[in-house]
Structure formats: structure tokens, C-alpha cells
Motif scaffolding. Structure first.
Motif, mmCIF file in Angstrom:
data_model
loop_
_atom_site.group_PDB
_atom_site.id
_atom_site.type_symbol
_atom_site.label_atom_id
_atom_site.label_comp_id
_atom_site.label_asym_id
_atom_site.label_seq_id
_atom_site.Cartn_x
_atom_site.Cartn_y
_atom_site.Cartn_z
ATOM 1 N N THR A 21 50.416 -12.891 18.275
ATOM 2 C CA THR A 21 51.844 -13.188 18.124
ATOM 3 C C THR A 21 52.143 -14.620 18.518
ATOM 4 O O THR A 21 52.903 -15.310 17.837
ATOM 5 C CB THR A 21 52.676 -12.217 18.985
ATOM 6 N N SER A 22 51.521 -15.098 19.594
ATOM 7 C CA SER A 22 51.770 -16.475 20.016
ATOM 8 C C SER A 22 51.191 -17.470 19.011
ATOM 9 O O SER A 22 51.799 -18.503 18.729
ATOM 10 C CB SER A 22 51.202 -16.728 21.415
ATOM 11 N N SER A 23 50.027 -17.164 18.451
ATOM 12 C CA SER A 23 49.436 -18.037 17.440
ATOM 13 C C SER A 23 50.288 -18.049 16.173
ATOM 14 O O SER A 23 50.468 -19.085 15.550
ATOM 15 C CB SER A 23 48.024 -17.577 17.085
#
Length: 64
Positions: A21-23
Motif C-alpha cells: 500500500t505504501s509503495s
């Protein structure tokens, strides 16, 4: 610009096998910042748009 942003994001995420999700958020933010700049840049010496060239390189890197 929205069409290019969503299209590039979808193409890149489809090519990348594992995306957290952060990527995913970082990828979206980087595309959101770079697409307007690349669209307003002059054509490259080979006649391609800088956006097209940058997305081609991003696709190659995503495949790696």
C-alpha cells in the motif's frame, strides 16, 4: 492529465508483482508530480514526447 495518470498507474501496477500500500501510494504521488512536468516539456531529439519516453523506461524497470 487524469487519463494519463490513471493509465500509467494501472499499467505499472499490473506489471509489478508485489506492491504494498505504501509503495502504491508513492508510485501514484510520483506519477502525479511528474506527468504535468513531462507533458509541458519539449519533444526529445528523436521526436518522442518526454512523457512517452519516461513511461517506457518505467515499464522496463517495472518488469525487472
Amino acid at each position: 492529465m487524469v487519463i494519463e495518470l490513471v493509465g500509467a498507474f494501472n499499467d505499472l501496477t499490473d506489471r509489478m508483482k508485489v506492491l504494498s500500500t505504501s509503495s502504491s501510494g508513492l508510485l501514484f504521488k510520483s506519477l502525479k508530480l511528474s506527468i504535468p512536468v513531462l507533458q509541458s516539456s519539449p519533444l526529445t531529439p528523436d521526436g518522442r514526447s518526454p512523457l512517452s519516453k519516461a513511461l517506457s523506461i518505467a515499464m522496463l524497470l517495472a518488469d525487472l
